[in-house]
Scaffold this active site. Structure first.
Site, PDB file in Angstrom:
ATOM      1  N   ASP A 171      15.931  34.916 -17.153  1.00 59.74           N
ATOM      2  CA  ASP A 171      16.597  35.040 -15.858  1.00 59.74           C
ATOM      3  C   ASP A 171      15.710  35.768 -14.857  1.00 59.74           C
ATOM      4  O   ASP A 171      14.972  36.695 -15.199  1.00 59.74           O
ATOM      5  CB  ASP A 171      17.900  35.812 -16.038  1.00 59.74           C
ATOM      6  CG  ASP A 171      18.575  36.133 -14.718  1.00 59.74           C
ATOM      7  OD1 ASP A 171      19.079  35.190 -14.077  1.00 59.74           O
ATOM      8  OD2 ASP A 171      18.572  37.314 -14.319  1.00 59.74           O
ATOM      9  N   GLU A 227      13.351  30.727 -15.157  1.00 58.99           N
ATOM     10  CA  GLU A 227      14.154  30.508 -13.960  1.00 58.99           C
ATOM     11  C   GLU A 227      13.317  30.993 -12.773  1.00 58.99           C
ATOM     12  O   GLU A 227      13.400  32.139 -12.349  1.00 58.99           O
ATOM     13  CB  GLU A 227      15.477  31.276 -14.029  1.00 58.99           C
ATOM     14  CG  GLU A 227      16.432  30.885 -12.910  1.00 58.99           C
ATOM     15  CD  GLU A 227      17.295  32.031 -12.391  1.00 58.99           C
ATOM     16  OE1 GLU A 227      18.317  31.742 -11.745  1.00 58.99           O
ATOM     17  OE2 GLU A 227      16.945  33.198 -12.600  1.00 58.99           O
TER      18      GLU A 227
END
Length: 687
Positions: free
Chosen positions: A345, A399
């Site tokens: 993330d 990401e």
């Protein structure tokens, strides 16, 4: 001016003075930044050597969870903690009636603390513990950094660590499970707590029993679990992590999570974890912030250590102890829970000092500037090296919306080592496109956005993110259907708005998954056009769970259009997987027509045709294919089983001939209704 790469088992060693790296052959646009790439690799090698010495490996290095924390030891227990600038540490809990002074830890010369507690029964399974830390920020009761389970008191709502040492060790049966590297990841992104229909927090066991069979039946081969790492605030979606070695107690026990993963493996489903190493919660009581009394133990000091948009703390990736802590977390989840990889993330936030906020990455110079946090780059290289050393078949997904060159290239090639990057520009493209009138859609831009990637980069395509399902945003279908979704999703309720939304929902997904990406991701419920937004229980909604669940009964209701969309998604996933149509580079373009809103392309022996025009069908459309033989439609978005009108024949063989309107071209003529897509497969013509 030379480079030497040496590969040893479980490690990568790069000896370089001035790299002549593979990245320059793969992506010539980085050549003007050769010195920056040289700096990247020198930093990688230099920090690696300082951490591991000449012959060490990250597999041996990332063992903090085996040394620190609370463990059975000899005839008793040992507790170790890293708190270099603390004045004093005291272990307390159920075992000593929460006496705040009876069990002091002893400080070692390296800034670690430890205490030995004699007796096997001194600490018992499920007993609660905390550590009192006296430091320059005061006298605080904290949760041990390496705790493996956290519990919340139902009366006081206070969080405590919990000794987790069950007598019966979990029995894994997945020893032979490996990710098949030739299989493209078809990812079903899921949140355990929301993955049920009741107005409550779902559990690991419920997910195992109800969701895994559903995911398998829908054709997905990978599940990506959100919110696994412990987080005190349920409404954070799991992104404000407090404890880096504890699975979320919101959903059950560690054994429950292990059972879920073991069951997934028995079904041939890989399990990825949404790993949050980009930031952490700023809380003192539950998190790691100022654990030893200082702001700089784990984080940058001052403004650099705080993410104003996320209201959270930012790691100092240049600090060896931080690298050790985070890499140990990665190894722990792979070893202890058998995860098959990670979706990292917030990689963009990690890579740049401004976190990529408001930056348009339209020039390679923006990737190699003073704004780039080279310590974060180095940490991500280490993380990927460790993952591959532990599990060569494991997946790591970045990401990253910036498109950093080399993100998905091997480290020895000058890359950062990820396997895939999330194609984050694709959901943004669809949102922006849906804001336009249908007549203003650009199929040329569509082609560019869905096929463009960095050289050598593998992408995970997706239509919409989980964030778009949150209150304050809109899912793709809700942008198109709006309030009509509440009144006209019955199959017998006519609505032009719903007809358009359902048609485009299918077309958008088919063109996104098929235009060259090497993997695909869907957030749970989006595949059937889930009508409810996500609104986590909070004070503003009276702590309601009404909008924090998934209404699977809608998808399974034969009278509703949600079922049509579910059936289409199942057919689409199986089409792409069973015929090995994922990846393969940019398809061969056959026709891109802005005026008629037509897009056609070829992948292997399959032709995809899309007519995005809102009103105009194409009768006897001439498609040049420069091929021989014939083609037959094997799937289309207008099939009755998908809620369509059945206007496209699956029986007709379209024989390739000289086209009447293009005397120099061979192809076939075909009827293409407006707002439909079809897939044709090459067939052998009978004599």
């Amino acid at each position: 001016m030379s480079e030497k790469t040496v590969k040893k088992k479980d490690e990568v060693v790069i000896e370089t003075t001035h790299p002549n790296l593979e990245i320059f052959k793969i992506d010539p646009w980085v050549k003007p930044y050769a010195e920056d790439l040289a700096l990247r690799m020198r930093r990688y090698e230099g920090v690696r050597k300082s951490l591991l010495g000449e012959k060490g490996t990250f597999k041996e290095f990332a063992n903090g969870h085996h040394h620190f924390g609370i463990h059975p030891f000899g005839d008793g227990w040992i507790y170790r903690e890293w708190a270099p600038e603390a004045y004093g540490l005291y272990l307390m809990g159920d075992f000593n009636n929460w006496n705040r002074v009876s069990h002091p830890l002893t400080k070692n010369a390296d800034g670690t603390w430890e205490i030995y507690i004699p007796g096997h029964d001194a600490l018992t399974h499920e007993s609660r513990v905390k550590v009192r830390v006296v430091g320059r920020n005061g006298d605080r009761d904290r949760i041990p950094l390496y705790i493996r389970k956290v519990v919340q008191d139902p009366q006081t709502h206070d969080f405590s660590g919990q000794i987790w040492s069950p007598e019966e060790v979990f029995h894994w049966t997945d020893g032979d499970f490996k990710i098949e590297q030739s299989e493209p990841p078809l990812i079903y992104e899921a949140h355990i707590g929301m993955a049920q229909e009741k107005e409550a927090v779902g559990t690991y066991k419920e997910f195992e029993e109800f969701m895994l069979p559903r995911i398998k039946a829908q054709g997905y081969n990978t599940v990506q679990l959100m919110a696994v790492m412990e987080h005190p605030y349920y409404a954070s979606f799991g992104y404000h992590v407090s404890n880096f070695f504890a699975p979320s107690s919101w959903f059950g026990t560690p054994e429950d999570l292990k059972s879920l993963i073991n069951k997934a493996h028995s079904m041939g489903i890989s399990v990825l974890m949404d790993l949050v190493h980009s930031h952490t919660i700023k809380n003192f009581a539950e998190g790691i912030n100022e654990f030893d009394g200082t702001s700089h133990q784990f984080f940058h000091h001052g403004a650099r250590g705080y993410h104003s948009a996320w209201d959270s703390k930012l790691f100092n990736y240049g600090k060896h102890e931080v690298i050790h802590f985070l890499l140990s977390s990665i190894k722990y989840w792979l070893e202890e829970y058998h995860f098959d990889g990670f979706r990292f993330d917030g990689v963009t936030s990690m890579l740049y000092h401004d976190h990529g906020l408001g930056t348009a990455f339209d020039d390679y110079a923006k990737y190699f500037s003073l704004n780039t946090d080279i310590d974060a780059v180095t940490y991500l290289q280490f993380a990927n090296e460790l993952i591959k050393a532990l599990r060569p078949d494991a997946l790591s997904i970045a990401e990253d919306m910036s498109g950093m060159p080399g993100m998905c290239l091997p480290i020895e090639a000058g890359g950062i080592g990820f396997d895939f990057r999330l194609a984050m520009g694709v959901p943004d493209f669809w949102v922006n496109t849906l804001k336009k009138k249908d007549d203003d859609w650009s199929v040329g831009q569509l082609w560019y956005e869905l096929t463009t990637s960095r050289p050598g980069e593998k992408r995970i395509a997706y239509v919409e993110s989980h964030d778009q399902a949150l209150v304050g945003d809109k899912t793709l279908i809700f942008r198109m259907a709006d309030k009509d979704m509440y009144w006209h999703m019955n199959k017998k309720s006519p609505s032009l708005v719903i007809e358009r939304a359902v048609a485009l929902h299918k077309m958008i997904r088919l063109i996104t998954i098929s235009l060259g990406s090497e993997g695909y991701l869907n957030f749970m419920g989006n595949e059937f056009g889930h009508p409810e937004w996500i609104d986590f229980p909070r004070e503003g909604n009276n702590w309601s769970f009404k909008h924090c669940r998934r209404l699977w009964s809608l998808a399974d209701n034969p009278f509703l259009r949600y079922e049509d969309l579910k059936h289409f998604d199942v057919a689409m996933i199986h089409l792409m997987h069973d015929n090995a149509l994922m990846g393969g580079g940019v398809p061969q373009p056959l026709w891109i027509d802005q005026m008629r809103k037509l897009v056609a392309y070829k992948k292997k022996d399959y032709i995809f045709i899309f007519n995005f025009h809102p009103t105009d069908p194409q009768v006897d459309f001439e498609l040049p294919v420069n091929d021989t033989g014939g083609y037959r439609v094997i799937m289309d978005t207008d099939e009755p089983r998908f809620g369509g009108n059945g206007l496209i024949s699956h029986e007709v063989i379209y024989e390739v001939k000289t086209l009447p309107g293009m005397k120099q071209q061979t192809g076939f003529q075909i009827y293409v209704p407006n707002r439909t897509a079809m897939v044709l497969k090459k067939v052998t013509l009978k004599d």
